[in-house]
Design an enzyme around this catalytic site. Structure first.
Site, PDB file in Angstrom:
ATOM      1  N   GLU A   1      16.016  69.157  37.759  1.00 60.36           N
ATOM      2  CA  GLU A   1      16.769  68.190  36.950  1.00 60.36           C
ATOM      3  C   GLU A   1      18.272  68.300  37.235  1.00 60.36           C
ATOM      4  O   GLU A   1      18.974  67.281  37.314  1.00 60.36           O
ATOM      5  CB  GLU A   1      16.480  68.382  35.464  1.00 60.36           C
ATOM      6  CG  GLU A   1      17.047  67.291  34.576  1.00 60.36           C
ATOM      7  CD  GLU A   1      16.424  65.919  34.815  1.00 60.36           C
ATOM      8  OE1 GLU A   1      17.162  64.993  35.225  1.00 60.36           O
ATOM      9  OE2 GLU A   1      15.214  65.765  34.585  1.00 60.36           O
TER      10      GLU A   1
ATOM     11  N   GLU B   1      22.284  61.950  41.661  1.00 60.68           N
ATOM     12  CA  GLU B   1      22.566  60.658  41.022  1.00 60.68           C
ATOM     13  C   GLU B   1      24.061  60.439  40.847  1.00 60.68           C
ATOM     14  O   GLU B   1      24.557  59.332  41.087  1.00 60.68           O
ATOM     15  CB  GLU B   1      21.860  60.577  39.667  1.00 60.68           C
ATOM     16  CG  GLU B   1      20.368  60.368  39.781  1.00 60.68           C
ATOM     17  CD  GLU B   1      19.675  60.234  38.435  1.00 60.68           C
ATOM     18  OE1 GLU B   1      20.329  60.452  37.384  1.00 60.68           O
ATOM     19  OE2 GLU B   1      18.481  59.917  38.439  1.00 60.68           O
TER      20      GLU B   1
END
Length: 122
Positions: A70, A77
């Site tokens: 994550e 991102e």
């Protein structure tokens, strides 16, 4: 090659940046908070059921893998959004691949949790 002399003070100071990153991660990322709540539930269940040392290793490994993927996904991102704020199909694919890694890690964690906890409930 970096020829700077080793500095314990600089190494200790670098931990501050890592901690700042983790604080931002949990503060700004909804999925990080979801993973944190799920982890707390799993850890509490492990204590309640008094799972074995090997089961703890498996659980902690699975939780760590989810958080690591994550964190990497979030980093990818952020970089992708910085490079290309507007929609781009190649950036979308990159972000989808990174999200897919988190999904694989989460499914692995569910499998590990099932293998550890289901026998305790039978």
């Amino acid at each position: 090659m970096n020829k700077q002399k080793f500095s314990l003070k600089k190494r200790i100071h670098s931990f501050r940046y890592a901690i700042e990153g983790l604080v931002a991660f949990f503060k700004e990322e909804h999925n990080a908070r979801i993973h944190l709540v799920a982890s707390c539930i799993v850890l509490s269940t492990g204590f309640f059921l008094k799972i074995s040392q090997m089961e703890w290793i498996a659980i902690l490994f699975a939780i760590s893998i989810v958080f690591i993927t994550e964190l990497i996904n979030t980093s990818i991102e952020r970089v992708a959004d910085y490079i290309s704020p507007e929609f781009h199909p190649k950036i979308k694919l990159i972000k989808d691949l990174a999200a897919g890694a988190v999904l694989v890690a989460a499914l692995f964690a569910i499998l590990v949790g099932s293998l550890v906890f289901i026998p305790h409930f039978w």
